[in-house]
Design an enzyme around this catalytic site. Structure first.
Site, PDB file in Angstrom:
ATOM      1  N   ASP A   1      -6.751   1.833  -2.716  1.00 34.71           N
ATOM      2  CA  ASP A   1      -7.687   1.643  -2.069  1.00 34.71           C
ATOM      3  C   ASP A   1      -8.624   2.830  -1.161  1.00 34.71           C
ATOM      4  OD1 ASP A   1      -5.723   1.414  -0.129  1.00 34.71           O
ATOM      5  OD2 ASP A   1      -6.078  -0.620   0.291  1.00 34.71           O
TER       6      ASP A   1
ATOM      7  N   SER B   1       0.739  -1.488  -0.041  1.00 33.76           N
ATOM      8  CA  SER B   1      -0.026   0.183   0.202  1.00 33.76           C
ATOM      9  C   SER B   1       0.867   1.154   0.283  1.00 33.76           C
ATOM     10  CB  SER B   1      -1.193  -0.239   0.856  1.00 33.76           C
ATOM     11  OG  SER B   1      -1.557   1.201   0.883  1.00 33.76           O
TER      12      SER B   1
END
Length: 514
Positions: free
Chosen positions: A231, A69
Site C-alpha cells: 500500500d 504492513s
C-alpha cells in the site's frame, strides 16, 4: 446478508505460529461463518487496497485485512473497513471497542472451526473477479498507453518480501509497459524479511541497497519499491541515486494528475469540483497548487482512514478527488479505492517518467520545475524512539504548560511562534473561536507550531510504534529559489524543536540518525 471481505498478507506463513492466513484470516472467517455471515475470503495473499476495493465492488458490509504492513516481523495486525471502503472511524471504532468490552468471554469452540472455511457454502473466493475488475479500473489512470509501449526506460521493482510482485507486474502490462525487473532476493514472500534490516522502504537508501545495485547492473533509471502489503511506494532515480521523500513524490504525482485532468477537461468550470487531499503533517505543496490552479485542497488528521472517509463524503456531493497522500509514502491516484495504493502509484510513476523522458526531463528536474512554479517546499521528517509512555505524556504536558499553566511556547530557535494548533485538546490559536477545524483526537498527541519565518513544525505520537514523530517544512513563495538558505533555516528550527522541547527527557529518548 451482504457479507464481509477478508484478506491477508504473507506474515508468518512458515516459521511463525501466528500466521496471517491460518491464525487470523481463517479464524476471522470461521467466526463470521459460524453466525451465518457470508465471507469473501481471498484464497491467496493480496495487497491491502484489494480489501477496501472488494468491499465497494461487492457491496459488502465491511472488510478485514490481516497485515502489519512494514512493521517488524514479530508484529501482526487487524485492519477494519466499513461499507464505504474506508477504514473505520468514529463512531464505528468506538462501537467496536464497546462490543469487545461487553463480550470479554470467548464464544464456544465451534466458532473457531477451520473446517467451516473449507466447507461452508457461505464462503466464496473473490480473487479472480477482484483481480479482473481492479486491473480494468486501473486503465482510468493510464493517459499515454501508446507512449508506454515504446518506452525505453528500464524499471526495477522490489516487493520487500511481501505481496506486491505479481500485482505490480500485472499493472505494468495493463499500462502497456514491459514488466519491471524484480529484485530476485526480495521478489517472493518471506515472513522473516531476510534481506533487509527493516521491511520499510520509507527508510530510504539504507534499505534499498539491493534494488539500487540491481538497477546499476541493469542500467535501469527508476527504482520502485512497494512495502510488504503493497500500500506504500518508494521511488529512487539514477543520477547519483536520488531517493524521493513522500512529500517530493506527492509534488510530482499531484502535478501529474492535475496536468492530465486539465488535458481531458479543458473547461475551467470542471475544475470547480476537483479536490486534492493530504494529511495535516504532510507537505503543503498541494495547497500551493490549489491557490494557483483553482481546485480545492483539504487537510485531514494523520492516517489514511480520514482521507478515505472524506473521499466518500465528497463523492456524495458530486465532487471528485483526483489525488491524495500522506507523507509516509502513501499515495492514492484517482479515487478507485479509498485507501493508499502502492500498486497503482507504481505504474502511474512509471508512466509519468516515460512521458517526462520524451520532454528530456528526469523526475528530479521536473520536481524543481514544480517548485519554481509553485514555491519551494523543503521538509524534514523523522522521529525519536521512546519506550516509556509516562515520558511521552510528560513531554507533551510540559509543552502545553511551557510558560506557566495552559501556556504554549512563544518561540522556537529564537523565531516567534505565531500560531499553535493542538489537535489533542481541540485548541487552535489562529481561529477566532480558538477551536481547531480538525476533529479532536484525544487518543494521540499532536501539536503544530507555525513560525514567523514560514516554517510549520509538528510533534506527534505514532499510532502503532513507540515513537514521537516530528515534521518540519519551509513553505517558500514562488520565485524564492535559494534552496540552501531555506534548508539551513529549516535545519536550525528542526534542531531547536528537538533541543528545546524534548531535551529535558533526553535520557529516555533514542534519536534516529538522519
Amino acid at each position: 446478508s451482504r457479507g464481509v471481505v477478508v484478506g491477508f498478507d504473507t506474515r508468518g506463513q512458515e516459521e511463525s505460529g501466528c500466521s496471517s492466513l491460518r491464525w487470523l484470516a481463517k479464524l476471522t472467517a470461521a467466526v463470521m461463518l459460524s453466525r451465518g455471515v457470508p465471507v469473501h475470503l481471498f484464497s491467496t495473499f493480496v495487497p491491502t487496497p484489494y480489501v477496501p476495493y472488494a468491499v465497494k465492488k461487492l457491496g459488502a458490509a465491511s472488510g478485514v485485512m490481516i497485515t502489519a504492513s512494514h512493521n517488524p516481523k514479530e508484529d501482526n495486525g487487524y485492519k477494519v473497513y466499513w461499507c464505504n471502503g474506508a477504514q473505520i472511524a468514529s463512531p464505528h471504532d468506538k462501537e467496536v471497542l464497546r462490543c469487545i468490552e461487553e463480550q470479554l468471554e470467548p464464544w464456544n469452540a465451534s466458532c473457531w472451526d477451520e473446517e467451516l472455511v473449507d466447507n461452508s457454502s457461505l464462503r466464496t473466493d473473490p480473487l479472480t473477479q477482484i483481480n479482473s475488475c481492479y486491473m480494468e479500473d486501473l486503465t482510468s489512470l493510464c493517459f499515454h498507453r501508446d507512449l508506454n509501449s515504446s518506452c525505453t526506460l528500464k524499471f526495477v521493482h522490489s516487493s520487500f518480501h511481501g505481496v506486491g510482485h505479481d500485482f505490480v507486474q500485472r499493472a505494468f502490462r495493463v499500462f502497456g509497459f514491459a514488466p519491471p525487473i524484480p529484485v530476485p532476493e526480495q521478489r517472493d514472500p518471506d515472513p522473516n524479511f531476510s534481506s533487509v534490516r527493516c521491511p520499510n522502504p520509507e527508510e530510504g537508501e539504507s534499505v534499498l541497497e539491493l534494488s539500487l545495485l540491481l538497477a546499476d547492473r541493469e542500467n535501469a533509471r527508476i527504482v520502485l519499491a512497494t512495502d510488504p502489503d503493497a500500500d506504500r511506494l518508494a521511488v529512487a532515480e539514477r543520477r547519483g541515486w536520488k531517493v524521493f521523500s513522500g512529500n517530493e513524490l506527492a509534488a510530482l504525482l499531484g502535478w501529474w494528475m492535475f496536468f492530465n485532468w486539465k488535458e481531458n477537461h479543458p473547461d475551467p468550470a470542471d475544475t470547480e469540483s476537483v479536490y486534492m487531499l493530504a494529511t495535516t503533517v504532510s507537505s503543503k505543496i498541494l495547497q500551493a497548487f490549489a491557490r494557483i490552479e483553482g481546485f480545492h485542497f483539504e487537510e485531514t488528521l494523520p492516517g489514511f482512514k480520514w482521507i478515505g472517509n472524506r473521499i466518500h463524503e465528497l463523492s456524495k456531493t458530486g465532487n471528485r478527488v483526483i489525488f491524495a497522500f500522506e507523507e509516509s509514502i502513501g499515495f492514492l491516484c484517482g479515487s478507485m479505492v479509498p485507501e493508499k495504493d502502492g500498486v497503482s502509484a507504481a505504474v502511474v510513476v512509471a508512466e509519468m517518467a516515460a512521458y517526462l523522458q520524451t520532454k528530456r526531463l528526469s523526475l528530479n528536474q521536473q520536481l524543481h520545475n514544480i517548485y519554481r512554479t509553485y514555491g519551494y517546499h523543503v521538509s524534514k521528517t523523522s522521529y525519536v524512539t521512546c519506550n516509556d509512555p509516562p515520558t511521552i505524556q510528560r513531554i507533551f504536558s510540559r509543552i502545553r504548560n511551557f510558560d506557566g499553566d495552559d501556556s504554549y511556547p512563544k518561540a522556537c530557535g529564537g523565531v516567534r511562534i505565531v500560531h499553535v494548533r493542538d489537535v489533542t485538546t481541540g485548541y487552535d490559536s489562529s481561529r477566532p473561536d480558538l477551536r481547531s477545524t480538525l476533529p479532536v483526537s484525544r487518543s494521540s498527541q499532536m501539536i503544530t507550531f507555525t513560525l514567523q519565518n514560514g516554517v510549520v513544525a509538528t510533534l506527534r505520537t505514532s499510532g502503532t510504534e513507540p515513537k514521537i514523530k516530528y515534521y518540519t517544512e519551509f513553505c517558500a513563495a514562488p520565485g524564492q529559489s535559494d534552496v540552501s538558505q531555506l534548508e539551513e533555516e529549516l535545519r536550525k528550527v528542526t534542531v531547536a524543536l528537538l533541543d528545546e522541547f524534548l531535551e529535558p527527557d533526553k535520557n529516555h529518548l533514542i534519536r534516529r540518525v538522519v
